[in-house]
Design a protein around this motif. Sequence first.
Motif, PDB file in Angstrom:
ATOM      1  N   GLU A  73      -1.963  18.635 -10.727  1.00 38.19           N
ATOM      2  CA  GLU A  73      -3.372  18.753 -10.368  1.00 38.19           C
ATOM      3  C   GLU A  73      -3.853  17.435  -9.757  1.00 38.19           C
ATOM      4  N   LEU A  74      -3.567  17.254  -8.484  1.00 35.58           N
ATOM      5  CA  LEU A  74      -3.968  16.046  -7.772  1.00 35.58           C
ATOM      6  C   LEU A  74      -5.138  16.358  -6.860  1.00 35.58           C
ATOM      7  N   SER A  79       0.857  -1.180   0.000  1.00 35.30           N
ATOM      8  CA  SER A  79       0.000   0.000   0.000  1.00 35.30           C
ATOM      9  C   SER A  79       0.898   1.236   0.000  1.00 35.30           C
ATOM     10  N   PHE A  80       0.613   2.195  -0.888  1.00 29.52           N
ATOM     11  CA  PHE A  80       1.462   3.383  -0.952  1.00 29.52           C
ATOM     12  C   PHE A  80       0.661   4.612  -1.360  1.00 29.52           C
ATOM     13  N   SER A  81       1.243   5.767  -1.130  1.00 36.27           N
ATOM     14  CA  SER A  81       0.611   7.040  -1.448  1.00 36.27           C
ATOM     15  C   SER A  81       0.888   7.417  -2.903  1.00 36.27           C
ATOM     16  N   ARG A  87      -6.850  11.121  -9.498  1.00 35.95           N
ATOM     17  CA  ARG A  87      -8.135  11.164  -8.806  1.00 35.95           C
ATOM     18  C   ARG A  87      -8.591   9.736  -8.531  1.00 35.95           C
ATOM     19  N   ALA A  88      -9.454   9.597  -7.567  1.00 34.54           N
ATOM     20  CA  ALA A  88     -10.074   8.299  -7.270  1.00 34.54           C
ATOM     21  C   ALA A  88     -11.273   8.101  -8.184  1.00 34.54           C
ATOM     22  N   ASP A  89     -11.508   6.856  -8.564  1.00 30.94           N
ATOM     23  CA  ASP A  89     -12.649   6.524  -9.420  1.00 30.94           C
ATOM     24  C   ASP A  89     -13.138   5.136  -9.029  1.00 30.94           C
ATOM     25  N   LEU A 149      -6.711  11.471  -1.726  1.00 32.89           N
ATOM     26  CA  LEU A 149      -6.579  10.301  -2.581  1.00 32.89           C
ATOM     27  C   LEU A 149      -6.438   9.054  -1.720  1.00 32.89           C
ATOM     28  N   PRO A 150      -7.178   7.975  -2.036  1.00 28.27           N
ATOM     29  CA  PRO A 150      -6.956   6.717  -1.309  1.00 28.27           C
ATOM     30  C   PRO A 150      -5.591   6.146  -1.658  1.00 28.27           C
TER      31      PRO A 150
END
Length: 260
Positions: free
Chosen positions: A117-118, A89-91, A163-165, A122-123
Amino acid sequence: MTLRGPLADFLPQSGIAELAGSLAHELNQPLTAITSNAQAAREFLASNTFNQELLSEILDDMINDASRASDIVRGVRALVLGEAPRMVSFSIADVVDQALDLARPNAKARGVIIHRELADVLPRAVGDPVEIRLVLLNLLVNALDAVAAGRPSGDRLIWVRARADGNTIRMAMQDNGGGVAPDDLDKIFRPFYSSKPKGMGLGLSLCRALMERNGGHIEAISNSGEGMTFECVLPREAEAHPRASVGRTVDSYPAVFRWR
């Protein structure tokens, strides 16, 4: 030498020599930069005018280029030998920023403006952060080449987005360069295919293989205006949905990543 792992699926044994040539090409840029910076540091020290800040910047550039070269070797070695990726798991934000730090000297030298543009939140993603950083860095270098070749100084732009989706995280690398001809869009991920005059065609095929072995995929998208967008999709933490790499036009692309 017998290939194992993802490369064996699309690279014939007769392509080993080409693979070696491509690897040499990919390594040439960071190694050349290291040599140039080392020579600059030596000349700087010989001038007897000590500037600690400037020398620190030179050394930082050398460290970044050495790290990039090491990542390239590590990524190709893992693919050739069929080594399992280090799935953690990472950023995403951290990995994006690391790739941007490595590409920043190149962008500055070419007069390219990179817009970060983040999404604010963010998960965490799942995968090998070193391999994902290599993918993003390769895409950044390709975008820098595209805008430097196709745009005048002062109008060279790159957007880096994330982005998260749903169960995935989407990262997009968008540029306003010359783009890719429609007939070539389905070819650019093939090993040893390159639209660059001196390109060896390893970068994008390596990116695709790295993304797929990390449970994600990469897409090539023609902007409705100018240039290209490359989108990398990874599963978010506790998810795993590997998909194949495809090419498509930006008309069917989510509005948040469209050319504007």
